[in-house]
Design a protein around this motif. Structure first.
Motif, PDB file in Angstrom:
ATOM      1  N   TYR A 102      -0.274  26.078  26.330  1.00 25.01           N
ATOM      2  CA  TYR A 102      -0.988  25.720  25.106  1.00 25.01           C
ATOM      3  C   TYR A 102      -1.830  24.469  25.308  1.00 25.01           C
ATOM      4  CZ  TYR A 102      -1.749  24.416  20.250  1.00 25.01           C
ATOM      5  OH  TYR A 102      -2.330  24.060  19.061  1.00 25.01           O
ATOM      6  N   VAL A 103      -1.246  23.466  25.942  1.00 25.85           N
ATOM      7  CA  VAL A 103      -1.921  22.196  26.203  1.00 25.85           C
ATOM      8  C   VAL A 103      -1.615  21.759  27.632  1.00 25.85           C
ATOM      9  CG1 VAL A 103      -2.029  19.741  25.592  1.00 25.85           C
ATOM     10  CG2 VAL A 103      -1.819  21.468  23.803  1.00 25.85           C
ATOM     11  N   MET A 104      -2.625  21.187  28.284  1.00 25.93           N
ATOM     12  CA  MET A 104      -2.424  20.569  29.598  1.00 25.93           C
ATOM     13  C   MET A 104      -2.684  19.077  29.469  1.00 25.93           C
ATOM     14  SD  MET A 104      -1.580  22.721  32.001  1.00 25.93           S
ATOM     15  CE  MET A 104      -2.128  21.992  33.535  1.00 25.93           C
TER      16      MET A 104
ATOM     17  N   ALA B  23      -4.621  11.762  29.352  1.00 24.35           N
ATOM     18  CA  ALA B  23      -5.532  12.663  28.657  1.00 24.35           C
ATOM     19  C   ALA B  23      -4.864  14.018  28.509  1.00 24.35           C
ATOM     20  CB  ALA B  23      -6.852  12.800  29.412  1.00 24.35           C
ATOM     21  N   ALA B  24      -5.371  14.810  27.556  1.00 23.47           N
ATOM     22  CA  ALA B  24      -4.863  16.156  27.351  1.00 23.47           C
ATOM     23  C   ALA B  24      -5.984  17.042  26.848  1.00 23.47           C
ATOM     24  CB  ALA B  24      -3.691  16.160  26.374  1.00 23.47           C
ATOM     25  N   ILE B  25      -5.805  18.361  27.064  1.00 18.49           N
ATOM     26  CA  ILE B  25      -6.808  19.337  26.633  1.00 18.49           C
ATOM     27  C   ILE B  25      -6.100  20.608  26.215  1.00 18.49           C
ATOM     28  CG2 ILE B  25      -7.140  20.208  28.989  1.00 18.49           C
ATOM     29  CD1 ILE B  25     -10.134  20.551  28.250  1.00 18.49           C
ATOM     30  N   SER B  26      -6.577  21.196  25.133  1.00 19.82           N
ATOM     31  CA  SER B  26      -6.003  22.472  24.723  1.00 19.82           C
ATOM     32  C   SER B  26      -6.493  23.555  25.663  1.00 19.82           C
ATOM     33  CB  SER B  26      -6.379  22.796  23.273  1.00 19.82           C
ATOM     34  OG  SER B  26      -7.775  22.970  23.150  1.00 19.82           O
TER      35      SER B  26
ATOM     36  N   VAL C  40      -7.027  22.602  35.645  1.00 18.40           N
ATOM     37  CA  VAL C  40      -7.467  21.488  34.816  1.00 18.40           C
ATOM     38  C   VAL C  40      -7.922  20.366  35.736  1.00 18.40           C
ATOM     39  CG1 VAL C  40      -6.705  19.710  33.213  1.00 18.40           C
ATOM     40  CG2 VAL C  40      -6.012  22.041  32.873  1.00 18.40           C
ATOM     41  N   TYR C  41      -8.963  19.669  35.318  1.00 21.64           N
ATOM     42  CA  TYR C  41      -9.528  18.599  36.120  1.00 21.64           C
ATOM     43  C   TYR C  41      -9.464  17.281  35.355  1.00 21.64           C
ATOM     44  CZ  TYR C  41     -11.530  22.692  38.402  1.00 21.64           C
ATOM     45  OH  TYR C  41     -11.696  23.902  39.040  1.00 21.64           O
ATOM     46  N   LEU C  42      -9.402  16.214  36.128  1.00 20.00           N
ATOM     47  CA  LEU C  42      -9.528  14.878  35.542  1.00 20.00           C
ATOM     48  C   LEU C  42     -10.555  14.124  36.373  1.00 20.00           C
ATOM     49  CD1 LEU C  42      -8.426  12.969  33.312  1.00 20.00           C
ATOM     50  CD2 LEU C  42      -6.932  11.991  35.086  1.00 20.00           C
TER      51      LEU C  42
ATOM     52  N   TYR D 201       0.342  12.639  37.241  1.00 23.18           N
ATOM     53  CA  TYR D 201       1.050  13.894  37.065  1.00 23.18           C
ATOM     54  C   TYR D 201       0.306  14.769  36.071  1.00 23.18           C
ATOM     55  CZ  TYR D 201       5.035  11.262  38.961  1.00 23.18           C
ATOM     56  OH  TYR D 201       5.867  10.500  39.734  1.00 23.18           O
ATOM     57  N   CYS D 202       0.218  16.052  36.361  1.00 25.96           N
ATOM     58  CA  CYS D 202      -0.240  16.961  35.321  1.00 25.96           C
ATOM     59  C   CYS D 202       0.983  17.644  34.713  1.00 25.96           C
ATOM     60  CB  CYS D 202      -1.246  17.973  35.841  1.00 25.96           C
ATOM     61  SG  CYS D 202      -0.594  19.240  36.920  1.00 25.96           S
ATOM     62  N   ALA D 203       0.813  18.070  33.485  1.00 23.30           N
ATOM     63  CA  ALA D 203       1.915  18.646  32.740  1.00 23.30           C
ATOM     64  C   ALA D 203       1.392  19.747  31.830  1.00 23.30           C
ATOM     65  CB  ALA D 203       2.610  17.571  31.913  1.00 23.30           C
ATOM     66  N   ALA D 204       2.257  20.721  31.560  1.00 25.14           N
ATOM     67  CA  ALA D 204       1.880  21.852  30.707  1.00 25.14           C
ATOM     68  C   ALA D 204       2.857  21.993  29.552  1.00 25.14           C
ATOM     69  CB  ALA D 204       1.857  23.138  31.525  1.00 25.14           C
TER      70      ALA D 204
END
Length: 127
Positions: free
Chosen positions: A32-34, A49-52, A79-81, A95-98
């Motif tokens: 749903y969100v990263m 940061a986060a993105i739907s 997903v990119y940053l 860290y990325c997270a879902a």
């Protein structure tokens, strides 16, 4: 289950740029969100940061607004940053997270909101 793998970290001078990537595999359609978080030595993990996953709505920590951009490529489940104008205080493990459960944007900065985490990648900004 969702597996997350970060890449793109490294060493950069102050004012430089880096782009982090986070590739999701497994049940990526359930995301749903990263989000991106970071943890500097001796400090707690903090939201970046986060993105739907579907709508592209974004949310940033004040410390990175105007310098970092989060984006996603649904076709690649990635997903990119994009990190510009980097400062020594940006040095951390990123860290990325879902999040597969959803929730209002105000909850996106909470690490407890996320179900899956990557292994982390080092970003070092030298002065």
């Amino acid at each position: 289950q969702v597996q997350l793998v970060e890449s793109g970290g490294g060493l950069v001078q102050t004012g430089g740029s880096l782009r982090l990537s986070c590739a999701a595999s497994g049940r990526a359609f359930s995301i749903y969100v990263m989000g991106w978080f970071r943890q500097a030595p001796g400090k707690e993990r903090e939201f970046v940061a986060a993105i739907s996953w579907s709508g592209g709505t974004t949310y940033y920590a004040d410390s990175v607004k105007g310098r970092f951009t989060i984006s996603r490529d649904n076709a690649k489940n990635t997903v990119y940053l994009q990190m510009n104008s980097l400062k020594p205080e940006d040095t951390a493990v990123y860290y990325c997270a879902a999040d597969k459960d959803g929730g209002p944007e105000l909850q996106w900065p909470l690490s407890s909101q996320y179900n899956y985490w990557g292994q982390g990648i080092q970003v070092t900004v030298t002065s």
